[in-house]
Design an enzyme around this catalytic site. Structure first.
Site, PDB file in Angstrom:
ATOM      1  CE  LYS A 191      -1.668   3.011   2.740  1.00 30.04           C
ATOM      2  NZ  LYS A 191      -1.803   4.208   1.878  1.00 30.04           N
ATOM      3  CD  GLU A 267      13.294   0.051   9.823  1.00 28.28           C
ATOM      4  OE1 GLU A 267      13.771   0.976  10.519  1.00 28.28           O
ATOM      5  OE2 GLU A 267      13.749  -1.102   9.827  1.00 28.28           O
ATOM      6  CB  CYS A 302      13.135   8.536   8.646  1.00 28.74           C
ATOM      7  SG  CYS A 302      14.109   7.517   7.554  1.00 28.74           S
ATOM      8  CD  GLU A 401      10.315  12.288  11.966  1.00 29.93           C
ATOM      9  OE1 GLU A 401       9.198  11.779  12.111  1.00 29.93           O
ATOM     10  OE2 GLU A 401      11.267  11.691  11.431  1.00 29.93           O
TER      11      GLU A 401
HETATM   12  P1  NAP Z   1       2.422   8.120   8.115  1.00 28.85           P
HETATM   13  O1  NAP Z   1       1.407   9.182   8.233  1.00 28.85           O
HETATM   14  O2  NAP Z   1       2.743   7.310   9.285  1.00 28.85           O
HETATM   15  O3  NAP Z   1       1.963   7.224   6.885  1.00 28.85           O
HETATM   16  C1  NAP Z   1       2.688   6.125   6.438  1.00 28.85           C
HETATM   17  C2  NAP Z   1       1.755   5.143   5.796  1.00 28.85           C
HETATM   18  O4  NAP Z   1       0.838   4.647   6.778  1.00 28.85           O
HETATM   19  C3  NAP Z   1       0.909   5.732   4.675  1.00 28.85           C
HETATM   20  O5  NAP Z   1       0.820   4.783   3.644  1.00 28.85           O
HETATM   21  C4  NAP Z   1      -0.400   5.960   5.373  1.00 28.85           C
HETATM   22  O6  NAP Z   1      -1.541   5.970   4.510  1.00 28.85           O
HETATM   23  C5  NAP Z   1      -0.484   4.774   6.298  1.00 28.85           C
HETATM   24  N1  NAP Z   1      -1.427   4.967   7.401  1.00 28.85           N
HETATM   25  C6  NAP Z   1      -1.852   6.132   7.941  1.00 28.85           C
HETATM   26  N2  NAP Z   1      -2.749   5.909   8.917  1.00 28.85           N
HETATM   27  C7  NAP Z   1      -2.916   4.566   9.005  1.00 28.85           C
HETATM   28  C8  NAP Z   1      -3.723   3.706   9.817  1.00 28.85           C
HETATM   29  N3  NAP Z   1      -4.540   4.201  10.733  1.00 28.85           N
HETATM   30  N4  NAP Z   1      -3.617   2.379   9.627  1.00 28.85           N
HETATM   31  C9  NAP Z   1      -2.800   1.870   8.687  1.00 28.85           C
HETATM   32  N5  NAP Z   1      -2.030   2.621   7.879  1.00 28.85           N
HETATM   33  C10 NAP Z   1      -2.073   3.957   8.041  1.00 28.85           C
HETATM   34  O7  NAP Z   1       3.838   8.681   7.672  1.00 28.85           O
HETATM   35  P2  NAP Z   1       4.170   9.669   6.496  1.00 28.85           P
HETATM   36  O8  NAP Z   1       3.635  10.996   6.894  1.00 28.85           O
HETATM   37  O9  NAP Z   1       3.776   9.081   5.196  1.00 28.85           O
HETATM   38  O10 NAP Z   1       5.770   9.637   6.522  1.00 28.85           O
HETATM   39  C11 NAP Z   1       6.494  10.413   7.368  1.00 28.85           C
HETATM   40  C12 NAP Z   1       6.988   9.623   8.568  1.00 28.85           C
HETATM   41  O11 NAP Z   1       7.649   8.440   8.152  1.00 28.85           O
HETATM   42  C13 NAP Z   1       7.979  10.360   9.392  1.00 28.85           C
HETATM   43  O12 NAP Z   1       7.685  10.238  10.747  1.00 28.85           O
HETATM   44  C14 NAP Z   1       9.303   9.667   9.095  1.00 28.85           C
HETATM   45  O13 NAP Z   1      10.269   9.755  10.067  1.00 28.85           O
HETATM   46  C15 NAP Z   1       8.879   8.288   8.854  1.00 28.85           C
HETATM   47  N6  NAP Z   1       9.852   7.587   8.021  1.00 28.85           N
HETATM   48  C16 NAP Z   1      10.634   6.639   8.613  1.00 28.85           C
HETATM   49  C17 NAP Z   1      11.589   5.945   7.880  1.00 28.85           C
HETATM   50  C18 NAP Z   1      12.458   4.883   8.514  1.00 28.85           C
HETATM   51  O14 NAP Z   1      12.997   4.052   7.805  1.00 28.85           O
HETATM   52  N7  NAP Z   1      12.605   4.849   9.807  1.00 28.85           N
HETATM   53  C19 NAP Z   1      11.713   6.200   6.515  1.00 28.85           C
HETATM   54  C20 NAP Z   1      10.895   7.169   5.939  1.00 28.85           C
HETATM   55  C21 NAP Z   1       9.949   7.836   6.716  1.00 28.85           C
HETATM   56  P3  NAP Z   1      -2.113   7.315   3.795  1.00 28.85           P
HETATM   57  O15 NAP Z   1      -1.954   7.003   2.377  1.00 28.85           O
HETATM   58  O16 NAP Z   1      -3.539   7.445   4.176  1.00 28.85           O
HETATM   59  O17 NAP Z   1      -1.288   8.453   4.250  1.00 28.85           O
END
Ligand code: NAP
Ligand code: MG
Length: 499
Positions: A191, A267, A302, A401
Site C-alpha cells: 500500500k 521503521e 527519517c 520530528e
Molecule cells: P504516516 O502518516 O505514518 O503514513 C505512512 C503510511 O501509513 C501511509 O501509507 C499511510 O496511509 C499509512 N497509514 C496512515 N494511517 C494509518 C492507519 N490508521 N492504519 C494503517 N495505515 C495507516 O507517515 P508519512 O507521513 O507518510 O511519513 C512520514 C513519517 O515516516 C515520518 O515520521 C518519518 O520519520 C517516517 N519515516 C521513517 C523511515 C524509517 O525508515 N525509519 C523512513 C521514511 C519515513 P495514507 O496514504 O492514508 O497516508
C-alpha cells in the site's frame, strides 16, 4: 542511469501518462466500489490525476491472490537462482526507465527530479540487485549433533507480506521492502502512501514485464485507515512491514495483537543529532554534510540530522559557514536543473512545519536563517532553509520530528555532555559525528543509542549494512543487508533420528 544527457523534464511532464489502477493478481483493476481519489503535484498544487480508491474488499481479493500464489509455489517453489534472474530483469527495467520513474516521483512528491534520478532511482535498482544476488548465496545451517542425529536449521518464506509505505522516498522504500521479500519467495501486497502512488504503479508494470508471476506482487491503492488497516488486521497476512510515523506504527502492533499475531516490522521517525567536536580542522566538508543531512529531500528524511550539537569553541566559525552554505541550496521548481530544495509533500505538512517554526520562536530559539514559506505564487508548498540558534534540547523543535528543512543548533562543552544531549530523545534512528580524534570517534559512536552512527559523513551506509532504529524509531527488525531477509523468513528446525 542509461541516459547521461539531461532531458527537458518540464517538456516531458506535459506528455507523461500515468497508470492509475490497482495491481492485483497480475491485472490493473478499478476499485470494487468504483471510487477514486486525486493526487496532487506539490510543486504547483494542481491535481495530476485520479487513482483507484480501494478499501477492505479490494484487500480481501489481493490477499486471496497473494495467498494462492504462495501456496501453489509458483514463485516460492522456483530455485533461488530463478527468482534471482527474474529480479535482476526487474532491476534492469527499473534502471532503463529511470528518467521516467524519476519524473513521476518528482511530479507526485515535489522532490527535485535530479535528486530522484541521482539518489532514489539508483538506490532502488541497487537494492533489487543486491537482494537478488544474495538469495542463491544464503546458506542454511546444521547444528553439532551426535552421529545418529541430523539437525537442519532452515529458512523458509513467511508467506503473504503486507507493506505500508510513506511518501518521502516512495520507490526506494518500496524496493527496500519488496526486494528481500520477493527474493525469499514470499508474496507481497504493497500500500503506497496516498500522496505518492504513481511511481509504485509504473513499477508494477515493470514487475509484470520482468515475468514475475501473477499474484506475487500486488499494489492496493488507497488510504491508511482503510487499506492499511485491512492489511494490518488480515488473518492471512503473516508479516506487516511499515515505514512511517511512530504514531501510525503503533497501530500496527495493535492490529497484529487483535488479529493473528502477525510479525510486525516498523521503521519510524527520528530526531538525529549531528555532533561536531572542537578538534575538527577543515570546516567546509563538514558544512556540506550538515546541509545534506537536513536539507536533502526538503528535510523530509527519517534520518535527517535535525539537531546540530556543536562544541562551544568552534560554534561561531561553524555557524557562519553553515549559514553561508545553506544559502546556496536553491529552493525552486523541482523540474528545473539546479534546484536543490523542491516542494514539501502537501499544504498540511507545510503548515505543520510552519507551526514548529513558530513554536521555536515562542520557546526562545533564535531564528538566524529563513523561517518562511516561499514561492507562494506557484501554488506549491515551499519552505526556505531555516536555522534556530540557542536551542535547548528540551524545546519542542529539539524533541519532535519536524520533517522539514529546519535545523536546531545546540551548544555543548564536553564530550560527555554531547553524548547526554544526543541520547536525550525518544528516538534513536541515526546520528553523525565529526571529529579528527580516533578515540572520540569510537567512544561516542558506541555511546550513542541509535541504529546508525556515521562518522565524518552523513550516511545510512549502503545495502551491505543494516538499517533501523533504537527506542521509538523502530521495532522488530532491520532493513537492508542479510538481516532484511530475516524479516521475511521463518526459521524451521528439522531434527532427524537416524535408524
Ligand atoms: P504516516 O502518516 O505514518 O503514513 C505512512 C503510511 O501509513 C501511509 O501509507 C499511510 O496511509 C499509512 N497509514 C496512515 N494511517 C494509518 C492507519 N490508521 N492504519 C494503517 N495505515 C495507516 O507517515 P508519512 O507521513 O507518510 O511519513 C512520514 C513519517 O515516516 C515520518 O515520521 C518519518 O520519520 C517516517 N519515516 C521513517 C523511515 C524509517 O525508515 N525509519 C523512513 C521514511 C519515513 P495514507 O496514504 O492514508 O497516508
Ligand atoms: Mg502527489
Amino acid at each position: 542511469m542509461t541516459n547521461s544527457i539531461r532531458p527537458n523534464f518540464a517538456e516531458l511532464a506535459k506528455s507523461q501518462k500515468f497508470q492509475t489502477k490497482a495491481f492485483i493478481d497480475g491485472k490493473f483493476v478499478d476499485s470494487i466500489s468504483g471510487k477514486t481519489f486525486t493526487t496532487v503535484n506539490p510543486a504547483n498544487g494542481r491535481v495530476i490525476t485520479s487513482i483507484a480508491e480501494c478499501d477492505k474488499q479490494d484487500v480481501e481479493v489481493a490477499v486471496a491472490a497473494a495467498k494462492a500464489a504462495f501456496e501453489d509455489r509458483r514463485w516460492a517453489g522456483l530455485a533461488p537462482k530463478e527468482r534471482k534472474r527474474a529480479l535482476l530483469r526487474l532491476a534492469d527495467l527499473v534502471e532503463k526507465h529511470s528518467q521516467e520513474l524519476a519524473l513521476i516521483e518528482s511530479l507526485d512528491n515535489g522532490k527535485p527530479v535530479d535528486d530522484a534520478l541521482a539518489a532514489d532511482l539508483p538506490d532502488a535498482v541497487e537494492t533489487i540487485r543486491w537482494h537478488a544476488e544474495a538469495i542463491d548465496k544464503l546458506y542454511d545451517q546444521s547444528s553439532p549433533t551426535p552421529g545418529d542425529l541430523v539437525s537442519l536449521v532452515v529458512r523458509e518464506p513467511i508467506g503473504v507480506v503486507g507493506a505500508v509505505i510513506p511518501w518521502n522516498f516512495p520507490l526506494a522504500i518500496l524496493a527496500m521492502k519488496t526486494a528481500p521479500a520477493l527474493a525469499g519467495g514470499n508474496s507481497i501486497i504493497v500500500k503506497p502512501a496516498e500522496q505518492t502512488t504513481l511511481s509504485a504503479l509504473r513499477f508494477a508494470e515493470l514487475v509484470a514485464e520482468a515475468g514475475i508471476p501473477d499474484g506475487v506482487f500486488n499494489i492496493v491503492t488507497g488510504f491508511g485507515e482503510t487499506v492499511g488497516q485491512a492489511l494490518g488486521r488480515h488473518p492471512d497476512v503473516e508479516c506487516l512491514t511499515f515505514t512511517g510515523s511512530t504514531e501510525v506504527g503503533r497501530y500496527f502492533l495493535k492490529y497484529s495483537a487483535e488479529s493473528n499475531l502477525k510479525k510486525v516490522i516498523l521503521e519510524l521517525g527520528g530526531k538525529s543529532p549531528a555532533i561536531v567536536m572542537d578538534d575538527v580542522d577543515d570546516l567546509q566538508p563538514i558544512v556540506e554534510q550538515l546541509a545534506i543531512g537536513i536539507l536533502f529531500s526538503q528535510g523530509e528524511n527519517c534520518s535527517a540530522g535535525s539537531r546540530l550539537l556543536v562544541h562551544e569553541k568552534i560554534k561561531g566559525r561553524l555557524i557562519e559557514a553553515v549559514i553561508e552554505h545553506f544559502k546556496s541550496w536553491t529552493v525552486g521548481d523541482p523540474l528545473v536543473e539546479g534546484t536543490r530544495i523542491g516542494a514539501l509533500i502537501d499544504d498540511k505538512h507545510m503548515n505543520n512545519i510552519l507551526g514548529y517554526i513558530k513554536s521555536g520562536v515562542e520557546e526562545g530559539g533564535r531564528l538566524i536563517l529563513g523561517g518562511n514559506q516561499v514561492r507562494q505564487e506557484t501554488g506549491g508548498y515551499y519552505i526556505e532553509p531555516t536555522i534556530f540558534d540557542d536551542v535547548s534540547n528540551k524545546m519542542t523543535i529539539a524533541q519532535e520530528e519536524i520533517f522539514g528543512p529546519v535545523l536546531s543548533v545546540i551548544t555543548f562543552k564536553t564530550v560527555e555532555e554531547a553524548i547526554e544531549i544526543a541520547n536525550d530523545s525518544p528516538y534513536g534512528l541515526a546520528a553523525s559525528l565529526y571529529t579528527n580524534n580516533l578515540h572520540t570517534a569510537h567512544k561516542v559512536s558506541r555511546a550513542i543509542r541509535a541504529g546508525t552512527v556515521s562518522v565524518n559523513c552523513f550516511s545510512e551506509g549502503d545495502q551491505s549494512v543494516p538499517f533501523g532504529g533504537f527506542k521509538q524509531s523502530g521495532f522488530g527488525g532491520r532493513e537492508k543487508s542479510f538481516m532484511a531477509h530475516d524479516q521475511y523468513s521463518e526459521v524451521k528446525t528439522i531434527w532427524i533420528q537416524l535408524k
